[in-house]
Each structure stands twice: as structure tokens, then as C-alpha cells.
Design an enzyme around this catalytic site. Structure first.
Site, PDB file in Angstrom:
ATOM      1  N   PRO A   1       0.856  -1.247   0.054  1.00 37.92           N
ATOM      2  CA  PRO A   1      -0.164  -0.096   0.025  1.00 37.92           C
ATOM      3  C   PRO A   1       0.924   1.135  -0.065  1.00 37.92           C
ATOM      4  CG  PRO A   1       0.198  -0.878   1.992  1.00 37.92           C
ATOM      5  CD  PRO A   1       0.847  -1.794   1.299  1.00 37.92           C
ATOM      6  N   CYS A   2       0.330   2.175  -0.612  1.00 38.02           N
ATOM      7  CA  CYS A   2       0.742   3.713  -0.338  1.00 38.02           C
ATOM      8  C   CYS A   2       1.577   4.023   1.253  1.00 38.02           C
ATOM      9  CB  CYS A   2      -0.119   4.679  -0.681  1.00 38.02           C
ATOM     10  SG  CYS A   2       0.492   6.307  -0.786  1.00 38.02           S
ATOM     11  N   PRO A   3       2.516   4.602   1.372  1.00 40.89           N
ATOM     12  CA  PRO A   3       3.425   4.946   0.331  1.00 40.89           C
ATOM     13  C   PRO A   3       4.831   3.911   0.137  1.00 40.89           C
ATOM     14  CG  PRO A   3       4.167   5.620   2.657  1.00 40.89           C
ATOM     15  CD  PRO A   3       2.918   4.862   2.791  1.00 40.89           C
TER      16      PRO A   3
END
Length: 80
Positions: free
Chosen positions: A14-16
Site C-alpha cells: 500500500p501507499c507509500p
């Protein structure tokens, strides 16, 4: 993908995390070498584009294919 100097599998991150892993992977490369990245986070498209612009690395390719995002980044050649 033998056309690249290094590869990074960021699938499921997932981000980041994709951008953080890209930053770390680029640190291992010499200026002018290329990194191939595949990710699944939809935000990675804009994140990687922004990262490349800010860090002055060259984004050679950015595409989405069947829910995966593929990037080719050329590490900038340091002026030092």
C-alpha cells in the site's frame, strides 16, 4: 526483464511503500541505470510520477495493465 538493471516487485504494497522501496532500490544503482517496477496500488501511478519529477529521475514508462502498474525509471546522473 533483462532489459533493465534492476527489478522491484511492489505488488500488494500500500501507499507509500512502493515509492519508499523505489527510493531504496535506486540507491543501489549507478546514474543512468534503469529500474523496472510493478505495483498494484492505484495511487502509485501519481506517486511515482511525482517522485520522479521531484528527485529528477527519468520516468521512461508508466502504464496500467490488468490492475498492475508498470514503471521504468532511469536514475539521474549525479552532477557531483
Amino acid at each position: 526483464m533483462s532489459d533493465y538493471d534492476a527489478e522491484l516487485n511492489a505488488i500488494g504494497l500500500p501507499c507509500p511503500l512502493p515509492v519508499l522501496r523505489i527510493r531504496k532500490a535506486l540507491e543501489t544503482l549507478e546514474g543512468g541505470q534503469t529500474l523496472y517496477v510493478v505495483a498494484t496500488d492505484p495511487g502509485s501511478l501519481k506517486d511515482v510520477e511525482a517522485f520522479a519529477r521531484i528527485t529528477e529521475n527519468e520516468l521512461l514508462e508508466a502504464r496500467e495493465e490488468e490492475g498492475q502498474y508498470h514503471f521504468v525509471i532511469r536514475k539521474r546522473i549525479s552532477s557531483r
